[in-house]
Each structure stands twice: as structure tokens, then as C-alpha cells.
Write a protein that holds these residues in place. Structure first.
Motif, PDB file in Angstrom:
ATOM      1  N   LEU A  62      -5.418   0.024   2.466  1.00 16.82           N
ATOM      2  CA  LEU A  62      -4.144  -0.012   1.788  1.00 16.82           C
ATOM      3  C   LEU A  62      -3.284   0.982   2.447  1.00 16.82           C
ATOM      4  CD1 LEU A  62      -6.482   3.214   0.053  1.00 16.82           C
ATOM      5  CD2 LEU A  62      -5.522   0.842  -0.910  1.00 16.82           C
ATOM      6  N   THR A  63      -1.845  -0.004   1.645  1.00 15.67           N
ATOM      7  CA  THR A  63      -0.528   0.069   2.157  1.00 15.67           C
ATOM      8  C   THR A  63       0.290   1.778   2.110  1.00 15.67           C
ATOM      9  OG1 THR A  63       0.594  -0.073   0.196  1.00 15.67           O
ATOM     10  CG2 THR A  63       0.572  -1.930   1.117  1.00 15.67           C
ATOM     11  N   SER A  64       0.877   2.750   2.747  1.00 18.42           N
ATOM     12  CA  SER A  64       1.370   3.593   2.914  1.00 18.42           C
ATOM     13  C   SER A  64       1.795   3.942   1.332  1.00 18.42           C
ATOM     14  CB  SER A  64       2.529   3.953   3.858  1.00 18.42           C
ATOM     15  OG  SER A  64       3.534   3.261   3.512  1.00 18.42           O
ATOM     16  N   ALA A  65       2.384   2.953   1.156  1.00 18.51           N
ATOM     17  CA  ALA A  65       2.573   3.395  -0.597  1.00 18.51           C
ATOM     18  C   ALA A  65       1.427   4.096  -1.517  1.00 18.51           C
ATOM     19  CB  ALA A  65       3.140   2.002  -1.467  1.00 18.51           C
ATOM     20  N   ALA A  66       0.063   3.131  -1.246  1.00 17.65           N
ATOM     21  CA  ALA A  66      -1.268   3.262  -1.977  1.00 17.65           C
ATOM     22  C   ALA A  66      -1.103   4.180  -1.372  1.00 17.65           C
ATOM     23  CB  ALA A  66      -1.832   2.176  -1.613  1.00 17.65           C
ATOM     24  N   THR A  67      -1.695   4.563  -0.246  1.00 15.33           N
ATOM     25  CA  THR A  67      -2.088   6.157   0.153  1.00 15.33           C
ATOM     26  C   THR A  67      -1.452   7.203  -0.559  1.00 15.33           C
ATOM     27  OG1 THR A  67      -2.979   4.911   2.065  1.00 15.33           O
ATOM     28  CG2 THR A  67      -2.300   7.541   2.312  1.00 15.33           C
ATOM     29  N   ALA A  68       0.126   7.355  -0.676  1.00 14.64           N
ATOM     30  CA  ALA A  68       0.832   8.354  -1.377  1.00 14.64           C
ATOM     31  C   ALA A  68       0.346   8.326  -2.672  1.00 14.64           C
ATOM     32  CB  ALA A  68       2.413   8.082  -1.285  1.00 14.64           C
ATOM     33  N   VAL A  69       0.406   7.738  -3.273  1.00 10.75           N
ATOM     34  CA  VAL A  69      -0.639   7.571  -4.856  1.00 10.75           C
ATOM     35  C   VAL A  69      -1.598   8.251  -4.928  1.00 10.75           C
ATOM     36  CG1 VAL A  69      -0.492   6.290  -6.525  1.00 10.75           C
ATOM     37  CG2 VAL A  69       0.811   5.548  -5.460  1.00 10.75           C
ATOM     38  N   LEU A  70      -2.185   7.979  -4.262  1.00  5.06           N
ATOM     39  CA  LEU A  70      -3.652   8.738  -4.360  1.00  5.06           C
ATOM     40  C   LEU A  70      -3.383   9.961  -3.630  1.00  5.06           C
ATOM     41  CD1 LEU A  70      -6.128   6.059  -2.481  1.00  5.06           C
ATOM     42  CD2 LEU A  70      -5.873   6.761  -5.254  1.00  5.06           C
ATOM     43  N   GLU A  71      -2.988  10.213  -2.974  1.00  3.37           N
ATOM     44  CA  GLU A  71      -2.301  11.993  -2.774  1.00  3.37           C
ATOM     45  C   GLU A  71      -1.804  12.553  -3.251  1.00  3.37           C
ATOM     46  OE1 GLU A  71      -0.663  11.526   1.396  1.00  3.37           O
ATOM     47  OE2 GLU A  71      -3.340  11.199   2.508  1.00  3.37           O
ATOM     48  N   SER A  72      -0.842  11.186  -4.334  1.00  2.00           N
ATOM     49  CA  SER A  72       0.377  12.322  -4.932  1.00  2.00           C
ATOM     50  C   SER A  72      -0.518  12.918  -6.278  1.00  2.00           C
ATOM     51  CB  SER A  72       1.220  12.056  -5.443  1.00  2.00           C
ATOM     52  OG  SER A  72       1.487  10.193  -6.279  1.00  2.00           O
ATOM     53  N   LEU A  73      -1.515  12.353  -6.473  1.00  2.00           N
ATOM     54  CA  LEU A  73      -2.447  12.820  -7.869  1.00  2.00           C
ATOM     55  C   LEU A  73      -4.039  13.719  -7.239  1.00  2.00           C
ATOM     56  CD1 LEU A  73      -3.285   9.346  -9.078  1.00  2.00           C
ATOM     57  CD2 LEU A  73      -1.578  10.287  -9.915  1.00  2.00           C
ATOM     58  N   GLY A  74      -3.850  14.213  -5.798  1.00  3.86           N
ATOM     59  CA  GLY A  74      -4.563  15.051  -5.834  1.00  3.86           C
ATOM     60  C   GLY A  74      -6.029  14.111  -4.933  1.00  3.86           C
ATOM     61  N   VAL A  75      -6.266  13.080  -4.421  1.00  2.00           N
ATOM     62  CA  VAL A  75      -7.137  12.434  -3.541  1.00  2.00           C
ATOM     63  C   VAL A  75      -6.757  12.769  -2.193  1.00  2.00           C
ATOM     64  CG1 VAL A  75      -8.135  10.525  -3.272  1.00  2.00           C
ATOM     65  CG2 VAL A  75      -6.732  10.140  -5.385  1.00  2.00           C
ATOM     66  N   VAL A 135      -7.616  10.414   2.238  1.00  2.00           N
ATOM     67  CA  VAL A 135      -7.393   9.278   2.584  1.00  2.00           C
ATOM     68  C   VAL A 135      -6.724   9.112   3.735  1.00  2.00           C
ATOM     69  CG1 VAL A 135      -5.403   7.532   1.182  1.00  2.00           C
ATOM     70  CG2 VAL A 135      -6.475   9.605  -0.107  1.00  2.00           C
ATOM     71  N   SER A 136      -7.756   8.298   3.996  1.00  2.00           N
ATOM     72  CA  SER A 136      -7.784   7.647   4.969  1.00  2.00           C
ATOM     73  C   SER A 136      -7.600   6.000   4.909  1.00  2.00           C
ATOM     74  CB  SER A 136      -8.283   7.642   6.245  1.00  2.00           C
ATOM     75  OG  SER A 136     -10.056   7.845   5.826  1.00  2.00           O
ATOM     76  N   SER A 137      -7.335   5.955   6.551  1.00  2.00           N
ATOM     77  CA  SER A 137      -7.523   3.764   6.510  1.00  2.00           C
ATOM     78  C   SER A 137      -8.758   4.158   6.152  1.00  2.00           C
ATOM     79  CB  SER A 137      -6.111   4.091   8.319  1.00  2.00           C
ATOM     80  OG  SER A 137      -6.585   2.561   8.592  1.00  2.00           O
ATOM     81  N   GLY A 138      -9.331   2.115   6.777  1.00  2.00           N
ATOM     82  CA  GLY A 138     -10.739   2.058   6.401  1.00  2.00           C
ATOM     83  C   GLY A 138     -11.390   2.323   5.047  1.00  2.00           C
ATOM     84  N   LYS A 139     -11.154   3.322   4.591  1.00  2.00           N
ATOM     85  CA  LYS A 139     -11.779   4.234   3.360  1.00  2.00           C
ATOM     86  C   LYS A 139     -11.423   2.829   1.918  1.00  2.00           C
ATOM     87  CE  LYS A 139     -13.049   8.102   2.816  1.00  2.00           C
ATOM     88  NZ  LYS A 139     -12.379   9.803   2.028  1.00  2.00           N
TER      89      LYS A 139
END
Length: 99
Positions: free
Chosen positions: A35-48, A51-55
Motif C-alpha cells: 500500500l502507498t502512504s495515501a492508501a494507508t492514510a485512507v484506511l486509518e482515516s476510516l478507523g481501520v 494498518v501496516s506494511s506487508g498486510k
């Protein structure tokens, strides 16, 4: 909403949602492996959480709007409903078995 990324159980559950802003549906989010940092940010903003690299599979309780937003992301492969499992062979009131 991209219904091609939703499993049948989740699509059906979305039809019965009363409040589209309330996180009420437990889901599995299947993503691309990296995942890109933008994708990680989207997931975290939705309360997921977690979220870490490799998952590439995450669980979360999301609103119908959040599910719609995720289904449109190119890095989301699929969204599946998570349901409470129950024992299939549970027997109530069984006594001793005679030999």
C-alpha cells in the motif's frame, strides 16, 4: 459504489442499513499487497486499525458510506462481510451415550 468488489452478503446487508453514516457492518478489506502512504492514510482515516506494511487483509466495522468510498479505490481488491460464526454440531440437552 463498485458492487463488483462486494460479496453477496455485504451487498445484501447494505440494502438494509438505516443510517449510512453509522459504522454498523463488520467487513474484511482485501487490498493490494503493498500500500502507498495515501492508501494507508485512507484506511486509518476510516478507523481501520493495525494498518501496516506487508498486510493485505484488514478488518473493521464501517459505515455504508465508508464501504462505498473504499469500493471505489483502485488498491482495494474486495470487501467481504464478516459474520459471527456459530457451532454447527452443537447439541442441546444431550445425555450420556450408551455403549
Amino acid at each position: 459504489m463498485n458492487y463488483q468488489k462486494l460479496d453477496a452478503a455485504l451487498a445484501t446487508a447494505l440494502n438494509g442499513v438505516q443510517n449510512v453514516e453509522e459504522p454498523s457492518l463488520a467487513v474484511f478489506i482485501h487490498t493490494e499487497p503493498i500500500l502507498t502512504s495515501a492508501a494507508t492514510a485512507v484506511l486509518e482515516s476510516l478507523g481501520v486499525s493495525g494498518v501496516s506494511s506487508g498486510k493485505d487483509i484488514f478488518t473493521a466495522t464501517l459505515s455504508a458510506n465508508a464501504i462505498s468510498q473504499l469500493s471505489e479505490q483502485p488498491w482495494v481488491m474486495s470487501l467481504k462481510r464478516s459474520q459471527q460464526l456459530r457451532l454447527v454440531n452443537k447439541r442441546i440437552g444431550t445425555g450420556k451415550l450408551g455403549v
